[in-house]
Write an enzyme that holds these catalytic residues in place. Structure first.
Site, mmCIF file in Angstrom:
data_model
loop_
_atom_site.group_PDB
_atom_site.id
_atom_site.type_symbol
_atom_site.label_atom_id
_atom_site.label_comp_id
_atom_site.label_asym_id
_atom_site.label_seq_id
_atom_site.Cartn_x
_atom_site.Cartn_y
_atom_site.Cartn_z
ATOM 1 C CD GLU A 284 0.893 10.307 -10.422
ATOM 2 O OE1 GLU A 284 -0.229 10.130 -9.938
ATOM 3 O OE2 GLU A 284 1.715 9.392 -10.582
ATOM 4 C CB SER B 275 5.111 5.280 -8.900
ATOM 5 O OG SER B 275 6.099 4.262 -8.858
ATOM 6 C CB CYS C 220 -3.224 8.045 -7.944
ATOM 7 S SG CYS C 220 -4.696 7.322 -7.192
ATOM 8 C CB ILE D 274 -0.992 0.016 1.186
ATOM 9 C CG1 ILE D 274 -0.255 -0.045 2.528
ATOM 10 C CG2 ILE D 274 -1.977 -1.136 1.057
ATOM 11 C CD1 ILE D 274 -1.180 0.116 3.735
#
Length: 520
Positions: free
Chosen positions: A418, A265, A321, A185
């Site tokens: 990102e 990622s 995200c 996680i």
């Protein structure tokens, strides 16, 4: 909340820009978190134990960069021990053999205990992560509890089918737990990602080895202790804290792990997928990065659009995200939108996340902090217009000024990569066909937002955008039953809802001959 303060120094950023942002952390004394650190060891086979190597690593307060606690540093040997415990609990132990109703009752008792301890958990989440305490306490903890109620409800409703066959055979399908699930996680939503992973895996009857993010190990250990208080048998849920290249890689490549789930990622997701394939070809679910478009159409109420686009990007310090990190605005309302988006960013309350009314706390750590500042510099160097922000806030901790860029072009790094920080990139478009093409011109496909008064426009965009979630006139609406996941390089599979159960089940067909059946 019991309030104590510690001095944090004073500074307001370069060129006086920081002075326009509300209550910077550097201008206040920081509140001492009202919670004690109780659990820092790994949890293996129902017991808290030191790492096999005896090593520990520090976990930090992102408000100051100071050490909160030293946590057991798990590596390959600890993963081996945890997997062995999970394997035994699955093959021999009571969990998969327990009635689904009893599994459900344990999960419900756990949810009740979390609710009882929600104040400590919210404080611990904020302390270790830096997110606003009000967000953790009023939004994320209630959602955590709701998620476990939801998955507890599924535990006794998982079943197969009776299938008609072209001949005298009785055919049934069994939905069986997949076995030992390895789960990794991230640090941006430690508690919620625990629930997204652990809830469906346990409801389906699996056992788990979960690796926490090294930045935020504390709340997972706390709630795991509560799970055992609720009656979870030893070995069913094991928690190992450690680093990706050691503990994470060992888990993903372990030959006795039957499935792995990862949130993080895209680059790390590729490594996880490769390790899983090269070991025992275990199935993988991945929830990865995003560069989500938020499209403001020409008919939009600009004031409402500004507020929603601001939330879509800056929520959770921009460390989300699915953040609406490419704000596409129609040329007819572009100039008005820019001025109001800048004004809203300048009103954003940045400061100690334990203080009431603070909207933005620090970034998670020095690595992320420096990464965000590098992207801001890249935006300036590429000739995007810096409307506000652009620097750190204060001299201590990892606070970044809410930053807005206009005149952003599709080929700029701030429009392609990102950033995972409080940096809003605003792009101009002329028509729907153009914005569809540009919005889809990315390697990601996690989410998208549409703001319009037109049902026809909304329908066109929601079907054309290649993303796992499209929010219309809203953003970041999460519910236990709503599936979440991405297209393209944003991942494989779905979290939450009925779809998450598929990640943790095998389907077995059972065929038996029928003699002289009354019917087929």
């Amino acid at each position: 909340m019991h309030v104590k303060t510690i001095n944090s120094g004073k500074n307001s950023g370069r060129n006086g820009i920081g002075k326009r942002f509300s209550t910077a952390a550097a201008l206040e004394d920081l509140i001492v978190p009202p919670v004690q650190i109780a659990y820092t060891q790994n949890l293996i086979d129902g017991k808290f134990v030191d790492a096999a190597s005896g090593k520990t690593f520090p976990t930090y307060d992102p408000r100051t960069g100071d050490v909160i606690a030293n946590v057991a540093e798990g590596d390959a040997e600890d993963i081996d021990r945890a997997v062995a415990a999970a394997r035994k609990a699955f093959d021999e132990g009571p969990w998969p053999k327990m009635t689904p109703y009893e599994r459900s009752r344990i999960m419900l008792r756990f949810a009740d205990l979390v609710e009882k301890h929600s104040e400590e958990l919210a404080a611990l989440e904020t302390w270790n992560n830096g997110k606003p305490h009000e967000q953790a306490a009023k939004s994320e903890l209630p959602m955590f509890i709701r998620l476990f109620h939801y998955y507890a409800g599924w535990a006794d409703k998982i079943h197969g089918l009776t299938v008609p066959a072209d001949g005298p055979h009785h055919v049934q399908t069994l939905h069986e737990p997949i076995g030992v699930a390895g789960q990794i996680i991230p640090w941006n939503f430690p508690l919620l990602m625990f629930a997204w992973k652990v809830g469906p895996a346990l409801a389906c009857g699996n056992t788990i080895v979960l690796k926490t993010a090294e930045q935020t190990p504390l709340t997972a250990l706390y709630v795991a202790k509560l799970f055992h208080e609720a009656g979870l048998p030893p070995g069913v849920l094991n928690i190992v804290s450690g680093y990706g290249p050691t503990a994470g890689a060992s888990l993903a490549s372990h030959m006795d792990v039957d499935k792995v789930a990862f949130t993080g990622s895209t680059d790390t997701g590729k490594i996880i997928l490769e390790l899983a394939a090269k070991s025992n070809l275990k199935p993988v679910t991945l929830e990865l990065g995003g560069k989500s478009p938020f499209i403001i159409c020409e008919d939009a109420d600009v004031d409402k659009a500004v507020e929603l686009a601001h939330f879509a990007l800056f929520f959770n310090q921009g460390q989300c995200c699915c953040a609406g990190s490419r704000t596409f605005v129609h040329e007819r309302v572009y100039d008005e939108f820019i001025e109001k988006a800048k004004a809203r960013a300048l009103r954003r309350v940045v400061g100690d996340p334990f203080r009431k009314g603070v909207e933005q706390g620090p970034q998670i750590d020095t690595e992320q902090f420096e990464k965000v500042l590098r992207y801001i510099r890249a935006g300036i160097e590429s000739n995007a217009t810096l409307e506000c922000g652009g620097d750190r806030l204060g001299t201590k901790g990892y606070f970044v000024q809410p930053t807005v860029f206009s005149n952003v072009m599709d080929d700029m790094l701030i429009a392609k990569d990102e950033i995972f920080g409080p940096v809003q990139s605003i792009l101009k478009f002329k028509d729907i066909d153009e914005v569809i093409r540009r919005a889809n011109n990315t390697r990601y496909g996690l989410a998208a937002g549409v703001f319009t008064k037109s049902v026809e426009t909304a329908n066109t965009l929601t079907r054309a955008l290649r993303a796992g979630t499209v929010w219309v006139n809203c953003f970041d609406v999460f519910d236990a039953a709503i599936p979440f996941g991405g297209y393209k390089m944003s991942g494989i599979g779905r979290e939450k809802g009925i779809y998450s159960l598929h990640n943790y089940l095998q389907v077995k067909a059972v065929v038996t001959p029928l003699k002289n059946p009354a019917w087929l």
